[in-house]
Scaffold this motif. Sequence first.
Motif, short mmCIF file in Angstrom:
data_model
loop_
_atom_site.label_atom_id
_atom_site.label_comp_id
_atom_site.label_asym_id
_atom_site.label_seq_id
_atom_site.Cartn_x
_atom_site.Cartn_y
_atom_site.Cartn_z
N VAL A 1 5.15 -4.07 0.46
CA VAL A 1 5.88 -2.90 0.95
C VAL A 1 5.33 -2.51 2.31
O VAL A 1 4.12 -2.35 2.48
CB VAL A 1 5.73 -1.69 -0.02
N LYS B 1 6.48 -7.13 9.56
CA LYS B 1 5.37 -7.26 8.63
C LYS B 1 5.85 -7.88 7.31
O LYS B 1 5.14 -8.67 6.68
CB LYS B 1 4.73 -5.90 8.35
N VAL C 1 -7.47 1.04 -1.56
CA VAL C 1 -8.25 0.31 -0.56
C VAL C 1 -8.27 1.09 0.77
O VAL C 1 -9.26 1.13 1.48
CB VAL C 1 -7.66 -1.10 -0.33
N1 APR Z 1 4.55 2.85 3.82
C1 APR Z 1 4.41 1.52 3.91
N2 APR Z 1 3.66 0.91 4.85
C2 APR Z 1 3.06 1.69 5.76
C3 APR Z 1 3.15 3.11 5.74
C4 APR Z 1 3.94 3.68 4.70
N3 APR Z 1 4.10 4.99 4.60
N4 APR Z 1 2.41 3.61 6.75
C5 APR Z 1 1.86 2.55 7.39
N5 APR Z 1 2.26 1.39 6.80
C6 APR Z 1 1.88 0.02 7.16
C7 APR Z 1 1.85 -0.27 8.64
O1 APR Z 1 3.14 -0.62 9.13
C8 APR Z 1 0.87 -1.45 8.72
O2 APR Z 1 1.53 -2.70 8.59
O3 APR Z 1 0.54 -0.18 6.75
C9 APR Z 1 -0.04 -1.22 7.52
C10 APR Z 1 -1.46 -0.81 7.92
O4 APR Z 1 -2.03 -1.88 8.59
P1 APR Z 1 -3.10 -1.77 9.78
O5 APR Z 1 -2.80 -0.60 10.65
O6 APR Z 1 -3.18 -3.13 10.39
O7 APR Z 1 -4.47 -1.41 9.00
P2 APR Z 1 -5.53 -2.36 8.26
O8 APR Z 1 -6.56 -2.81 9.24
O9 APR Z 1 -4.83 -3.36 7.43
O10 APR Z 1 -6.26 -1.28 7.33
C11 APR Z 1 -5.54 -0.63 6.29
O11 APR Z 1 -7.50 -0.21 4.99
O12 APR Z 1 -9.72 -0.58 5.47
C12 APR Z 1 -8.70 0.36 5.45
O13 APR Z 1 -9.28 1.93 7.22
C13 APR Z 1 -8.39 0.90 6.82
O14 APR Z 1 -7.09 2.67 5.90
C14 APR Z 1 -7.01 1.44 6.58
C15 APR Z 1 -6.40 0.41 5.63
#
Ligand code: APR
Length: 357
Positions: free
Chosen positions: A208, A214, A274
Amino acid sequence: MKAAVLTELNKDLEIRDDVGLGELGPNDVRVKIASSGVCHSDVSVQNGTIPSGFPVVLGHEGAGVVQEVGSAVSRVAAGDHVILSFIPACSICNPCLRQQSYLCEQSGPQAMAANFRIDGNPVAGMTGLGTFAEELIVGDAGVVKIDSDVPLDVAALIGCGVTTGVGASINSAGVTPGSSVVILGCGGVGISAIQGARIAGASEILAVDTVDAKLEQAKHFGATHVTKPEGFEDAKNAITGGEGFDYALECIGNPNTIRATYDAARRGGTAVIVGVGRMEEMLQFSAFEFFYGDKTLRGSLYGSSNVRTFMPELLRLWRAGKLDLESMISRRIKLDEVNEAFRAMQAGEVIRTVIDF
Ligand code: APR
Ligand code: ZN
Protein backbone atom coordinates in the motif's frame (compact mmCIF):
# COMPACT_ATOMS: atom_id res chain seq x y z
CA MET A 1 37.20 16.78 5.82
CA LYS A 2 33.76 17.17 4.29
CA ALA A 3 30.56 16.45 6.22
CA ALA A 4 26.84 17.38 6.07
CA VAL A 5 25.82 19.06 9.31
CA LEU A 6 22.35 19.89 10.64
CA THR A 7 22.67 23.04 12.76
CA GLU A 8 19.03 23.48 13.78
CA LEU A 9 15.52 22.10 13.20
CA ASN A 10 14.02 22.41 9.72
CA LYS A 11 17.18 23.86 8.16
CA ASP A 12 18.97 22.54 5.08
CA LEU A 13 22.10 20.56 5.86
CA GLU A 14 25.28 22.62 5.75
CA ILE A 15 28.01 21.02 3.65
CA ARG A 16 31.24 21.92 5.45
CA ASP A 17 34.79 21.05 4.52
CA ASP A 18 36.40 21.89 7.88
CA VAL A 19 35.01 19.08 10.04
CA GLY A 20 37.57 17.18 12.10
CA LEU A 21 37.68 14.08 14.28
CA GLY A 22 38.52 13.69 17.97
CA GLU A 23 41.07 11.34 19.47
CA LEU A 24 40.75 7.63 18.77
CA GLY A 25 39.93 5.89 22.08
CA PRO A 26 41.21 2.37 22.93
CA ASN A 27 37.90 0.77 21.89
CA ASP A 28 37.34 2.97 18.85
CA VAL A 29 37.56 2.43 15.14
CA ARG A 30 38.15 5.07 12.46
CA VAL A 31 36.24 4.31 9.26
CA LYS A 32 36.51 5.93 5.83
CA ILE A 33 32.97 6.03 4.47
CA ALA A 34 32.56 4.66 0.95
CA SER A 35 28.76 4.86 0.60
CA SER A 36 25.86 6.16 2.63
CA GLY A 37 22.16 5.71 2.02
CA VAL A 38 19.73 8.54 2.68
CA CYS A 39 16.98 7.21 4.98
CA HIS A 40 13.72 8.77 6.13
CA SER A 41 15.05 8.82 9.69
CA ASP A 42 17.63 11.43 8.59
CA VAL A 43 14.72 13.63 7.50
CA SER A 44 13.00 12.77 10.79
CA VAL A 45 15.90 14.29 12.74
CA GLN A 46 15.79 17.38 10.52
CA ASN A 47 12.04 17.89 11.14
CA GLY A 48 12.09 16.99 14.83
CA THR A 49 10.22 13.66 14.66
CA ILE A 50 13.33 12.01 16.11
CA PRO A 51 14.79 14.17 18.94
CA SER A 52 18.45 15.22 18.62
CA GLY A 53 20.97 17.73 19.87
CA PHE A 54 22.50 20.27 17.46
CA PRO A 55 24.71 20.58 15.59
CA VAL A 56 24.74 16.96 14.45
CA VAL A 57 26.37 15.17 11.53
CA LEU A 58 23.51 13.23 9.93
CA GLY A 59 23.63 9.82 8.24
CA HIS A 60 23.28 6.40 9.88
CA GLU A 61 23.16 3.99 6.92
CA GLY A 62 26.67 3.43 5.65
CA ALA A 63 29.63 1.19 4.91
CA GLY A 64 33.33 1.77 4.51
CA VAL A 65 36.88 0.69 5.20
CA VAL A 66 38.59 0.64 8.61
CA GLN A 67 41.58 3.00 8.66
CA GLU A 68 42.79 2.66 12.23
CA VAL A 69 41.78 0.85 15.42
CA GLY A 70 42.32 1.61 19.11
CA SER A 71 44.73 -0.44 21.24
CA ALA A 72 41.96 -2.63 22.77
CA VAL A 73 40.13 -3.45 19.53
CA SER A 74 40.29 -7.04 18.32
CA ARG A 75 37.03 -7.29 16.38
CA VAL A 76 38.40 -5.58 13.26
CA ALA A 77 41.71 -4.36 11.85
CA ALA A 78 42.82 -1.65 9.44
CA GLY A 79 41.78 -2.53 5.89
CA ASP A 80 38.64 -4.46 6.91
CA HIS A 81 35.38 -3.61 5.17
CA VAL A 82 32.54 -2.89 7.56
CA ILE A 83 28.87 -2.01 7.74
CA LEU A 84 28.17 0.66 10.36
CA SER A 85 25.56 -0.54 12.84
CA PHE A 86 23.41 2.34 14.04
CA ILE A 87 22.64 0.33 17.14
CA PRO A 88 25.87 -1.26 18.35
CA ALA A 89 26.13 -4.92 19.33
CA CYS A 90 28.69 -5.10 22.15
CA SER A 91 28.11 -8.86 22.65
CA ILE A 92 28.46 -8.65 26.45
CA CYS A 93 25.51 -6.65 27.86
CA ASN A 94 22.35 -8.45 29.00
CA PRO A 95 20.29 -7.67 25.86
CA CYS A 96 23.14 -8.89 23.63
CA LEU A 97 23.47 -12.06 25.71
CA ARG A 98 19.71 -12.57 25.32
CA GLN A 99 20.15 -12.45 21.54
CA GLN A 100 18.48 -9.04 21.42
CA SER A 101 21.41 -6.92 20.29
CA TYR A 102 18.95 -4.41 18.82
CA LEU A 103 18.49 -3.35 22.45
CA CYS A 104 22.24 -3.23 23.19
CA GLU A 105 23.06 -1.12 26.24
CA GLN A 106 25.88 0.56 24.35
CA SER A 107 23.40 2.34 22.06
CA GLY A 108 23.06 5.30 24.46
CA PRO A 109 26.83 5.72 24.93
CA GLN A 110 27.41 5.31 21.17
CA ALA A 111 24.84 8.00 20.39
CA MET A 112 26.29 10.38 22.99
CA ALA A 113 29.93 10.04 21.91
CA ALA A 114 30.77 13.33 20.20
CA ASN A 115 33.61 12.20 17.94
CA PHE A 116 33.46 14.99 15.35
CA ARG A 117 35.10 18.39 15.85
CA ILE A 118 33.66 21.62 14.46
CA ASP A 119 35.41 24.88 15.33
CA GLY A 120 37.21 22.90 18.02
CA ASN A 121 33.96 21.75 19.68
CA PRO A 122 32.88 18.10 20.08
CA VAL A 123 29.91 17.28 17.82
CA ALA A 124 27.98 14.01 17.69
CA GLY A 125 26.97 12.02 14.66
CA MET A 126 23.40 10.74 14.33
CA THR A 127 23.05 7.54 16.42
CA GLY A 128 26.78 7.96 17.12
CA LEU A 129 27.59 7.42 13.44
CA GLY A 130 27.28 10.40 11.06
CA THR A 131 27.79 8.62 7.73
CA PHE A 132 27.33 11.91 5.82
CA ALA A 133 31.04 12.49 6.52
CA GLU A 134 34.15 11.30 4.73
CA GLU A 135 35.37 9.58 7.89
CA LEU A 136 33.96 8.84 11.34
CA ILE A 137 35.03 7.37 14.66
CA VAL A 138 32.81 4.83 16.41
CA GLY A 139 33.24 2.21 19.14
CA ASP A 140 34.05 -1.22 17.73
CA ALA A 141 30.63 -2.45 18.90
CA GLY A 142 29.21 -0.32 16.07
CA VAL A 143 30.90 -2.08 13.15
CA VAL A 144 30.13 -5.40 11.48
CA LYS A 145 32.91 -6.87 9.35
CA ILE A 146 31.97 -8.07 5.87
CA ASP A 147 33.78 -9.79 2.99
CA SER A 148 35.79 -7.31 0.96
CA ASP A 149 34.23 -8.37 -2.34
CA VAL A 150 30.80 -7.01 -1.35
CA PRO A 151 30.20 -3.67 -3.11
CA LEU A 152 30.08 -1.03 -0.41
CA ASP A 153 26.97 0.67 -1.85
CA VAL A 154 25.04 -2.57 -1.44
CA ALA A 155 26.54 -3.00 2.03
CA ALA A 156 25.51 0.54 3.02
CA LEU A 157 21.81 -0.24 2.48
CA ILE A 158 22.08 -3.08 4.98
CA GLY A 159 23.21 -0.53 7.57
CA CYS A 160 19.63 0.59 8.16
CA GLY A 161 16.74 0.16 5.72
CA VAL A 162 17.31 -3.41 4.59
CA THR A 163 18.05 -4.82 8.05
CA THR A 164 15.10 -2.86 9.45
CA GLY A 165 12.63 -3.96 6.76
CA VAL A 166 13.67 -7.54 6.06
CA GLY A 167 14.14 -8.03 9.81
CA ALA A 168 10.67 -6.64 10.52
CA SER A 169 9.09 -9.35 8.35
CA ILE A 170 11.36 -12.23 9.35
CA ASN A 171 12.32 -11.45 12.97
CA SER A 172 9.68 -9.09 14.38
CA ALA A 173 6.58 -10.44 12.60
CA GLY A 174 7.88 -13.97 12.05
CA VAL A 175 6.12 -14.28 8.68
CA THR A 176 5.40 -17.95 7.96
CA PRO A 177 5.20 -19.83 4.63
CA GLY A 178 1.79 -19.57 3.00
CA SER A 179 0.67 -16.59 5.05
CA SER A 180 -0.93 -13.30 3.93
CA VAL A 181 0.94 -10.04 4.55
CA VAL A 182 0.18 -6.36 4.06
CA ILE A 183 2.91 -3.71 4.04
CA LEU A 184 1.93 -0.04 4.39
CA GLY A 185 4.55 2.30 2.90
CA CYS A 186 6.93 1.29 0.11
CA GLY A 187 10.08 3.33 0.75
CA GLY A 188 13.45 1.74 1.43
CA VAL A 189 12.12 0.13 4.60
CA GLY A 190 8.77 -1.04 3.17
CA ILE A 191 10.38 -2.45 0.00
CA SER A 192 12.77 -4.36 2.27
CA ALA A 193 9.83 -5.65 4.33
CA ILE A 194 8.20 -6.84 1.08
CA GLN A 195 11.39 -8.71 0.21
CA GLY A 196 11.51 -10.19 3.71
CA ALA A 197 7.92 -11.44 3.39
CA ARG A 198 8.71 -12.95 -0.01
CA ILE A 199 11.84 -14.67 1.35
CA ALA A 200 9.80 -16.01 4.30
CA GLY A 201 7.37 -17.61 1.86
CA ALA A 202 4.24 -15.49 2.18
CA SER A 203 1.55 -16.40 -0.37
CA GLU A 204 -0.02 -12.97 -0.69
CA ILE A 205 1.83 -9.70 -0.16
CA LEU A 206 -0.26 -6.53 -0.51
CA ALA A 207 1.73 -3.30 -0.85
CA VAL A 208 0.00 0.00 0.00
CA ASP A 209 1.38 3.41 -0.95
CA THR A 210 0.07 6.81 -2.06
CA VAL A 211 2.54 6.98 -4.98
CA ASP A 212 1.80 4.98 -8.16
CA ALA A 213 5.47 4.53 -9.06
CA LYS A 214 6.14 2.95 -5.66
CA LEU A 215 3.41 0.39 -6.29
CA GLU A 216 4.99 -0.57 -9.62
CA GLN A 217 8.35 -1.00 -7.88
CA ALA A 218 6.72 -3.00 -5.07
CA LYS A 219 5.65 -5.63 -7.63
CA HIS A 220 9.23 -6.02 -8.80
CA PHE A 221 10.37 -6.76 -5.24
CA GLY A 222 7.69 -9.34 -4.51
CA ALA A 223 4.31 -7.71 -3.87
CA THR A 224 1.59 -9.94 -5.32
CA HIS A 225 -1.05 -7.21 -4.99
CA VAL A 226 -0.81 -3.41 -4.79
CA THR A 227 -3.21 -0.61 -3.94
CA LYS A 228 -3.43 3.04 -3.05
CA PRO A 229 -4.92 3.74 0.42
CA GLU A 230 -8.41 4.36 -1.06
CA GLY A 231 -8.53 0.79 -2.38
CA PHE A 232 -7.16 -0.80 0.78
CA GLU A 233 -10.44 -2.07 2.23
CA ASP A 234 -11.51 -3.67 -1.06
CA ALA A 235 -8.09 -5.26 -1.54
CA LYS A 236 -8.15 -6.64 2.00
CA ASN A 237 -11.57 -8.17 1.45
CA ALA A 238 -10.59 -9.63 -1.92
CA ILE A 239 -7.33 -11.18 -0.64
CA THR A 240 -8.41 -12.40 2.80
CA GLY A 241 -12.15 -12.89 2.37
CA GLY A 242 -12.70 -10.03 4.80
CA GLU A 243 -10.86 -11.77 7.63
CA GLY A 244 -7.78 -9.54 7.60
CA PHE A 245 -4.12 -10.37 7.12
CA ASP A 246 -2.02 -12.84 9.07
CA TYR A 247 0.68 -10.13 9.30
CA ALA A 248 0.38 -6.35 8.86
CA LEU A 249 3.44 -4.09 8.89
CA GLU A 250 3.51 -0.28 9.08
CA CYS A 251 6.58 1.26 7.41
CA ILE A 252 5.57 4.95 7.41
CA GLY A 253 5.48 6.36 10.97
CA ASN A 254 2.05 7.97 10.95
CA PRO A 255 -0.55 7.46 13.71
CA ASN A 256 -3.39 6.97 11.21
CA THR A 257 -1.57 4.27 9.27
CA ILE A 258 -0.40 2.65 12.52
CA ARG A 259 -4.03 2.38 13.58
CA ALA A 260 -4.98 1.08 10.09
CA THR A 261 -2.24 -1.55 10.37
CA TYR A 262 -3.63 -2.88 13.64
CA ASP A 263 -7.09 -3.00 12.04
CA ALA A 264 -5.75 -4.79 8.95
CA ALA A 265 -4.45 -7.77 10.95
CA ARG A 266 -6.97 -10.58 11.32
CA ARG A 267 -8.21 -11.74 14.72
CA GLY A 268 -5.29 -13.67 16.15
CA GLY A 269 -2.95 -12.03 13.63
CA THR A 270 0.11 -9.85 14.13
CA ALA A 271 0.60 -6.11 13.58
CA VAL A 272 4.18 -4.76 13.54
CA ILE A 273 4.97 -1.05 13.79
CA VAL A 274 8.24 -0.28 12.02
CA GLY A 275 7.74 3.41 11.17
CA VAL A 276 8.93 6.06 13.62
CA GLY A 277 6.26 8.60 14.57
CA ARG A 278 6.51 11.72 16.68
CA MET A 279 6.87 11.45 20.45
CA GLU A 280 3.75 13.60 21.07
CA GLU A 281 1.46 11.81 18.61
CA MET A 282 -1.02 9.45 20.28
CA LEU A 283 -3.04 6.45 19.19
CA GLN A 284 -6.46 5.33 20.39
CA PHE A 285 -7.58 1.80 21.11
CA SER A 286 -10.78 0.73 22.81
CA ALA A 287 -10.29 -1.11 26.07
CA PHE A 288 -12.39 -3.94 24.64
CA GLU A 289 -10.70 -4.64 21.34
CA PHE A 290 -7.54 -6.31 22.63
CA PHE A 291 -9.60 -9.02 24.28
CA TYR A 292 -11.82 -9.48 21.30
CA GLY A 293 -9.10 -9.39 18.66
CA ASP A 294 -6.47 -11.50 20.41
CA LYS A 295 -3.94 -9.80 18.12
CA THR A 296 -0.22 -9.47 18.67
CA LEU A 297 0.88 -5.83 18.44
CA ARG A 298 4.62 -5.33 18.48
CA GLY A 299 7.15 -2.64 17.80
CA SER A 300 10.23 -3.25 15.72
CA LEU A 301 13.62 -1.65 16.31
CA TYR A 302 16.31 -2.38 13.68
CA GLY A 303 14.14 -5.25 12.47
CA SER A 304 14.57 -6.95 15.87
CA SER A 305 17.88 -8.11 14.38
CA ASN A 306 21.06 -9.44 15.90
CA VAL A 307 23.26 -7.63 13.42
CA ARG A 308 26.34 -9.84 13.85
CA THR A 309 24.46 -12.84 12.52
CA PHE A 310 21.63 -11.20 10.55
CA MET A 311 23.71 -8.86 8.38
CA PRO A 312 25.89 -11.75 7.11
CA GLU A 313 22.69 -13.75 6.46
CA LEU A 314 21.31 -10.85 4.42
CA LEU A 315 24.50 -10.80 2.37
CA ARG A 316 24.18 -14.53 1.73
CA LEU A 317 20.59 -14.01 0.56
CA TRP A 318 21.90 -11.25 -1.70
CA ARG A 319 24.65 -13.51 -3.09
CA ALA A 320 22.09 -16.25 -3.68
CA GLY A 321 19.99 -13.84 -5.74
CA LYS A 322 17.14 -13.89 -3.22
CA LEU A 323 17.53 -10.32 -1.95
CA ASP A 324 17.67 -7.60 -4.60
CA LEU A 325 19.69 -4.70 -3.24
CA GLU A 326 21.01 -3.15 -6.47
CA SER A 327 17.49 -2.29 -7.70
CA MET A 328 16.80 -0.41 -4.48
CA ILE A 329 19.37 2.25 -5.42
CA SER A 330 17.31 4.80 -7.36
CA ARG A 331 19.91 7.56 -7.52
CA ARG A 332 23.62 8.07 -6.85
CA ILE A 333 24.84 11.47 -5.73
CA LYS A 334 27.78 13.30 -4.21
CA LEU A 335 27.58 14.61 -0.66
CA ASP A 336 26.91 18.17 -1.89
CA GLU A 337 23.55 17.05 -3.29
CA VAL A 338 22.19 15.60 -0.05
CA ASN A 339 19.54 18.32 0.43
CA GLU A 340 18.11 17.46 -2.98
CA ALA A 341 18.04 13.80 -1.91
CA PHE A 342 15.97 14.77 1.16
CA ARG A 343 13.50 16.57 -1.10
CA ALA A 344 13.29 13.63 -3.54
CA MET A 345 12.65 11.19 -0.69
CA GLN A 346 9.80 13.31 0.70
CA ALA A 347 8.32 13.66 -2.79
CA GLY A 348 8.24 9.84 -3.06
CA GLU A 349 10.58 9.87 -6.08
CA VAL A 350 13.13 7.36 -4.84
CA ILE A 351 13.48 4.11 -2.93
CA ARG A 352 17.02 4.99 -1.88
CA THR A 353 19.51 7.66 -2.84
CA VAL A 354 23.07 6.58 -2.18
CA ILE A 355 25.86 9.07 -1.55
CA ASP A 356 29.06 7.94 -3.26
CA PHE A 357 32.15 9.20 -1.46
N1 APR B 1 -0.31 5.78 3.09
C1 APR B 1 0.46 4.98 2.34
N2 APR B 1 1.75 5.24 2.06
C2 APR B 1 2.27 6.38 2.53
C3 APR B 1 1.53 7.28 3.34
C4 APR B 1 0.18 6.93 3.61
N3 APR B 1 -0.60 7.72 4.34
N4 APR B 1 2.34 8.31 3.69
C5 APR B 1 3.55 8.06 3.14
N5 APR B 1 3.51 6.90 2.43
C6 APR B 1 4.61 6.25 1.70
C7 APR B 1 5.48 7.19 0.90
O1 APR B 1 4.92 7.44 -0.39
C8 APR B 1 6.79 6.40 0.80
O2 APR B 1 6.83 5.54 -0.33
O3 APR B 1 5.49 5.69 2.66
C9 APR B 1 6.78 5.55 2.08
C10 APR B 1 7.83 6.00 3.10
O4 APR B 1 9.08 5.77 2.53
P1 APR B 1 10.39 6.65 2.79
O5 APR B 1 10.04 8.09 2.92
O6 APR B 1 11.39 6.23 1.76
O7 APR B 1 10.86 6.17 4.26
P2 APR B 1 11.74 4.90 4.73
O8 APR B 1 13.18 5.27 4.71
O9 APR B 1 11.28 3.70 4.02
O10 APR B 1 11.32 4.84 6.27
C11 APR B 1 9.98 4.54 6.64
O11 APR B 1 10.61 3.65 8.77
O12 APR B 1 12.66 3.58 9.82
C12 APR B 1 11.45 4.27 9.71
O13 APR B 1 12.00 6.58 10.27
C13 APR B 1 11.63 5.68 9.22
O14 APR B 1 9.40 6.24 9.83
C14 APR B 1 10.24 5.97 8.74
C15 APR B 1 9.81 4.63 8.13
ZN1 ZN C 1 17.42 4.62 8.79
